[in-house]
Design a protein around this motif. Structure first.
Motif, PDB file in Angstrom:
ATOM      1  N   SER A  14      69.169 -15.706  31.810  1.00  7.53           N
ATOM      2  CA  SER A  14      68.781 -14.917  32.974  1.00  7.53           C
ATOM      3  C   SER A  14      68.184 -13.596  32.492  1.00  7.53           C
ATOM      4  N   ALA A  15      67.610 -12.856  33.409  1.00  2.00           N
ATOM      5  CA  ALA A  15      66.999 -11.571  33.045  1.00  2.00           C
ATOM      6  C   ALA A  15      68.053 -10.587  32.542  1.00  2.00           C
ATOM      7  N   PHE A  29      57.538  -0.774  15.605  1.00  2.14           N
ATOM      8  CA  PHE A  29      56.372  -1.660  15.598  1.00  2.14           C
ATOM      9  C   PHE A  29      56.650  -3.012  16.240  1.00  2.14           C
ATOM     10  N   MET A  30      57.856  -3.239  16.713  1.00  4.39           N
ATOM     11  CA  MET A  30      58.201  -4.522  17.331  1.00  4.39           C
ATOM     12  C   MET A  30      57.526  -4.647  18.687  1.00  4.39           C
ATOM     13  N   THR A  31      57.047  -5.838  18.980  1.00  8.72           N
ATOM     14  CA  THR A  31      56.372  -6.124  20.237  1.00  8.72           C
ATOM     15  C   THR A  31      57.086  -7.270  20.924  1.00  8.72           C
ATOM     16  N   THR A  32      57.247  -7.163  22.230  1.00  3.36           N
ATOM     17  CA  THR A  32      57.822  -8.249  23.013  1.00  3.36           C
ATOM     18  C   THR A  32      56.669  -8.997  23.683  1.00  3.36           C
ATOM     19  N   SER A  33      56.567 -10.281  23.398  1.00  2.00           N
ATOM     20  CA  SER A  33      55.512 -11.104  23.965  1.00  2.00           C
ATOM     21  C   SER A  33      56.102 -11.972  25.069  1.00  2.00           C
ATOM     22  N   ILE A  34      55.518 -11.904  26.246  1.00  2.51           N
ATOM     23  CA  ILE A  34      55.962 -12.726  27.371  1.00  2.51           C
ATOM     24  C   ILE A  34      54.939 -13.837  27.559  1.00  2.51           C
ATOM     25  N   LYS A  35      55.392 -15.073  27.361  1.00  8.01           N
ATOM     26  CA  LYS A  35      54.533 -16.247  27.575  1.00  8.01           C
ATOM     27  C   LYS A  35      54.986 -16.871  28.883  1.00  8.01           C
ATOM     28  N   ALA A  36      54.274 -16.547  29.939  1.00  4.32           N
ATOM     29  CA  ALA A  36      54.649 -17.007  31.272  1.00  4.32           C
ATOM     30  C   ALA A  36      53.633 -18.000  31.797  1.00  4.32           C
ATOM     31  N   VAL A  80      56.120 -13.549  39.918  1.00  4.71           N
ATOM     32  CA  VAL A  80      55.895 -12.208  39.393  1.00  4.71           C
ATOM     33  C   VAL A  80      57.197 -11.408  39.420  1.00  4.71           C
ATOM     34  N   GLY A  81      58.081 -11.713  40.362  1.00  6.00           N
ATOM     35  CA  GLY A  81      59.368 -11.024  40.434  1.00  6.00           C
ATOM     36  C   GLY A  81      60.204 -11.258  39.195  1.00  6.00           C
ATOM     37  N   THR A  82      60.155 -12.465  38.645  1.00  2.00           N
ATOM     38  CA  THR A  82      60.898 -12.771  37.422  1.00  2.00           C
ATOM     39  C   THR A  82      60.345 -11.970  36.249  1.00  2.00           C
ATOM     40  N   ILE A  83      59.029 -11.885  36.146  1.00  2.00           N
ATOM     41  CA  ILE A  83      58.405 -11.117  35.069  1.00  2.00           C
ATOM     42  C   ILE A  83      58.710  -9.635  35.234  1.00  2.00           C
ATOM     43  N   ASN A  84      58.734  -9.158  36.467  1.00  2.00           N
ATOM     44  CA  ASN A  84      59.071  -7.762  36.722  1.00  2.00           C
ATOM     45  C   ASN A  84      60.524  -7.479  36.348  1.00  2.00           C
TER      46      ASN A  84
END
Length: 154
Positions: free
Chosen positions: A92-93, A114-121, A127-131
């Motif tokens: 879950s989020a 330098f760490m990056t979080t990549s969201i593969k949606a 959009v609420g889940t990504i938010n």
């Protein structure tokens, strides 16, 4: 008449003595340079949205990937496109901050900025889940976020 007869010379045989060395060098090269997929997708492969301006991520070892999409096993995980996968499990989020902190412990202190979080949606993801994921990332100060897309206008 000549005293010595000339022998007919044919093509010399191909020397195959070094062939095993070459084969093992190639095998070793591919074993060293090939990377295996670290996570098994429990969601269907995301159909990424398309974009016109795409930039490749440079330091792949410093990228944390969060997958959002439809579960492969709706009987176990439920129906819908709002499933979040962290490593090899559906989450879950609310579990995103602990996942980010665990990933930060694996790298040195100097590399954390330098760490990056990549969201593969998936395109169909809510959009609420990504938010919700973005808000949880903000809570742990993971502000470098990349949204994975495919190149090309739709």
């Amino acid at each position: 008449m000549s005293k010595f007869k000339k022998k007919k010379k044919g093509m010399p045989a191909v020397n195959t003595a070094s062939l095993p060395d070459i084969v093992f060098m190639l095998l070793f090269f591919f074993m060293v340079t090939t990377t295996m997929r670290e996570t098994t997708l429990k969601i269907e492969a995301p159909r990424l949205p398309s974009a016109t301006e795409v930039k490749k991520l440079e330091h792949k070892s410093l990228v944390i990937t969060i997958y959002v999409g439809k579960s492969k096993d709706p009987n176990r995980d439920g129906v819908g496109y709002n499933k979040i996968q962290l490593n090899d499990k559906i989450a879950s989020a609310d579990q995103v901050p602990a996942f980010i902190m665990a990933s930060r412990e694996k790298v040195s202190e100097a590399e954390i900025p330098f760490m990056t979080t990549s969201i593969k949606a998936d395109k169909e993801s809510n959009v609420g889940t990504i938010n919700d994921i973005r808000l949880k990332l903000r809570d742990v100060n993971a502000l470098k976020v990349s949204y994975s897309t495919q190149k090309g206008a739709e």
